[in-house]
Design an enzyme around this catalytic site. Structure first.
Site, PDB file in Angstrom:
ATOM      1  CB  SER A 129      -0.915   0.014   1.236  1.00  0.00           C
ATOM      2  OG  SER A 129      -0.142   0.013   2.421  1.00  0.00           O
ATOM      3  CG  HIS A 150      -3.647  -1.675  -2.209  1.00  0.00           C
ATOM      4  ND1 HIS A 150      -4.145  -0.400  -2.050  1.00  0.00           N
ATOM      5  CD2 HIS A 150      -3.361  -2.128  -0.946  1.00  0.00           C
ATOM      6  CE1 HIS A 150      -4.168  -0.093  -0.775  1.00  0.00           C
ATOM      7  NE2 HIS A 150      -3.707  -1.124  -0.081  1.00  0.00           N
ATOM      8  CD  GLU A 162      -5.861   1.753  -4.708  1.00  0.00           C
ATOM      9  OE1 GLU A 162      -6.248   2.930  -4.721  1.00  0.00           O
ATOM     10  OE2 GLU A 162      -4.874   1.363  -4.030  1.00  0.00           O
ATOM     11  CG  ASN A 200      -3.726   5.088   1.025  1.00  0.00           C
ATOM     12  OD1 ASN A 200      -4.643   5.387   1.791  1.00  0.00           O
ATOM     13  ND2 ASN A 200      -3.154   3.906   1.048  1.00  0.00           N
TER      14      ASN A 200
END
Length: 508
Positions: A129, A150, A162, A200
């Site tokens: 991540s 991910h 992801e 993120n």
């Protein structure tokens, strides 16, 4: 032509290996098992793979109790689960997913070793991540078959995956990873290898702007959380959410993204959050973060204004844009509304004060202006924030409070901070989303899917920007940049182009 090119997804008859048997590794193994694959579980620590297999069995037993799978389905899945004691037992895997410690050298050594074990058509994937997919693959002889996959925690429950293409990832490998995740019942999105990937990277302003308002003494955490929930439509406020995530974890992600973007002011971490981490106040897991937890702990209440008398009549000057629904709502509430087409936009109050939608400016700049915050849906919102300066008349503030109370809203009066709370947060989210799309990180559709499913936003930032109008975020951030010229609020080139384009799409 390789098998990766021939087959869009890893077939359910082909083995999947999961390396790393912590919570995430167990979750990914469970997902693959339920999808019908033989699964090899491996951990470098002796005995860990057997312990993880037992934990997965317990998870499946709970699914049987809840009626999610049958006892027969559980038994068939467990028959396909094999805890491996030696990496050589992974040789027949068609896909290896790694979920080990977030250290680049550890991951590189692992995949370098795996290259000598698995077949050439085996897809290699990292669940990282925070690390660069490109960097992890940099040590490999054949980085083209390497991809980021991910998952979000807990992997069996959260739908988003992801699929991250590193610099050397072949299109066939990314497609195979995407189709495999889709076959597992997940909702995959594609993205390029950028710091933070999609969720993120784009989510940083949700935390950062709330912390900034707090540091600017605009409002306390409980009030900011309440406004973002009850006006912005977010499921949780950023203070309570980071307490749940862990302040140390959330701050580390923010710092990692900031450093990866060469300390761009767009991602500057919060000093207040850093002090929490330094103090060991990591949130729920430590008993205290922004809020106190444990027996007897009470959550502070958000600031809510006392009763005020609503104005009997107002004048709406110009087009209120995103707040246009307020006109009908005021009339329905029995407030007389006079409309003036030219000028504004603002709501003229009886005492000659003006009620203005947050635009990145401050009340202190004007004679008698009260700002009101953006709402996801003004009819559905249960709370509205107002801001005023010390020079704003008490009458204007009282009339503004009374007006929104007449519309059935709780009212929080905050300090005179540019962009207020919801408006500046949404504008920054829209800016980062537009920038990511313009740089080819992901499509607008994948950006919105990622933010809705990954962090449960009420709208994706691209869609939100479309609804607000192509100029809205650019104008607000330009005004904030004039008042806070650090570069943090400077609109991206993508937002600039969007604002001046003739089309209706905001980010494409």
């Amino acid at each position: 032509m390789t098998a990766i090119e021939q087959s869009p997804a890893v077939g359910p008859d082909r083995p999947v290996a999961v390396v790393g048997t912590g919570t995430m590794g167990q979750g990914i193994a469970q997902v693959a098992l339920v999808a019908g694959h033989p699964v090899r579980l491996y951990d470098a620590v002796p005995g860990r793979a057997r312990e993880a297999a037992a934990a997965v069995a317990a998870r499946l037993a709970r699914l049987v109790e809840k009626g999610r799978i049958t006892a027969e389905g559980r038994d068939e899945a467990l028959a396909r689960l094999h805890p491996a004691e030696d990496p050589a037992e992974l040789a027949d895997a068609a896909l290896v997913v790694e979920a080990v410690v977030e250290q680049l050298d550890v991951k590189q050594r692992l995949f370098t070793a795996l290259e000598d074990i698995v077949a050439e058509d085996c897809l290699l994937a990292t669940n990282t991540s925070s690390l660069s997919v490109t960097a992890v693959a940099g040590a490999l002889r054949h980085p083209g078959r390497f991809v980021g996959l991910h998952f979000f925690n807990p992997a069996p429950l959260l739908p988003l995956v992801e699929v991250v293409s590193g610099f050397a990832t072949e299109e066939a490998a990314a497609t195979r990873a995407y189709e495999t995740a889709k076959a597992w019942g997940k909702t995959p999105v594609r993205c390029a290898d950028t710091p933070g990937f999609l969720v993120n990277r784009i989510a940083r302003p949700f935390y950062a702007e709330a912390f900034a308002v707090h540091e600017e003494r605009g409002a306390d955490p409980a009030t900011i959380d309440a406004v973002l929930r009850e006006s912005g439509g977010f499921a949780m406020g950023p203070f309570e959410l980071t307490d749940l995530i862990g302040q140390d974890v959330n701050e580390a992600v923010t710092r990692s993204v900031w450093e990866s973007f060469f300390q761009s002011p767009k991602f500057t971490p919060s000093l207040a959050q850093r002090r929490l981490v330094e103090s060991g106040l990591h949130g729920r897991k430590s008993g205290r973060g922004w809020y106190a937890y444990g027996e007897g702990a009470e959550r502070p209440e958000p600031h809510t204004a006392g009763p005020a008398e609503a104005p009997g009549a107002v004048t709406v000057v110009g087009d209120l844009g995103p707040a246009a629904e307020l006109v009908a709502m005021m009339r329905e509430a029995g407030i007389e509304v006079k409309s003036v087409e030219s000028g504004g936009p603002y709501i003229g109050l009886p005492g000659e004060g003006q009620l203005v939608l947050a635009d990145g400016r401050t009340s202190v700049e004007y004679a008698d202006v009260v700002y009101f915050d953006l709402a996801l849906d003004y009819r559905g919102a249960t709370r509205i924030a107002l801001s005023a300066s010390e020079d704003t008349s008490a009458r204007a503030v009282s009339e503004a409070v009374g007006l929104f109370q007449k519309l059935g809203k709780k009212v929080s009066v905050i300090g005179d901070v540019p962009g207020m709370i919801v408006a500046r947060t949404v504008a920054m989210l829209a800016d980062l989303a537009a920038d990511a799309v313009a740089r080819g990180v992901a499509t607008p559709e994948d950006v919105d899917t990622a933010m809705r499913l990954g962090v449960n936003y009420p709208l994706g930032p691209v869609e939100w920007s479309r609804r607000l109008g192509r100029d809205w975020a650019y104008d607000l951030l330009s005004a904030m940049h004039e008042r806070c010229p650090t570069g943090r609020y400077a609109p991206s080139l993508a937002l600039y182009r969007q604002s001046y384009s003739n089309g209706e799409e905001t980010a494409s």
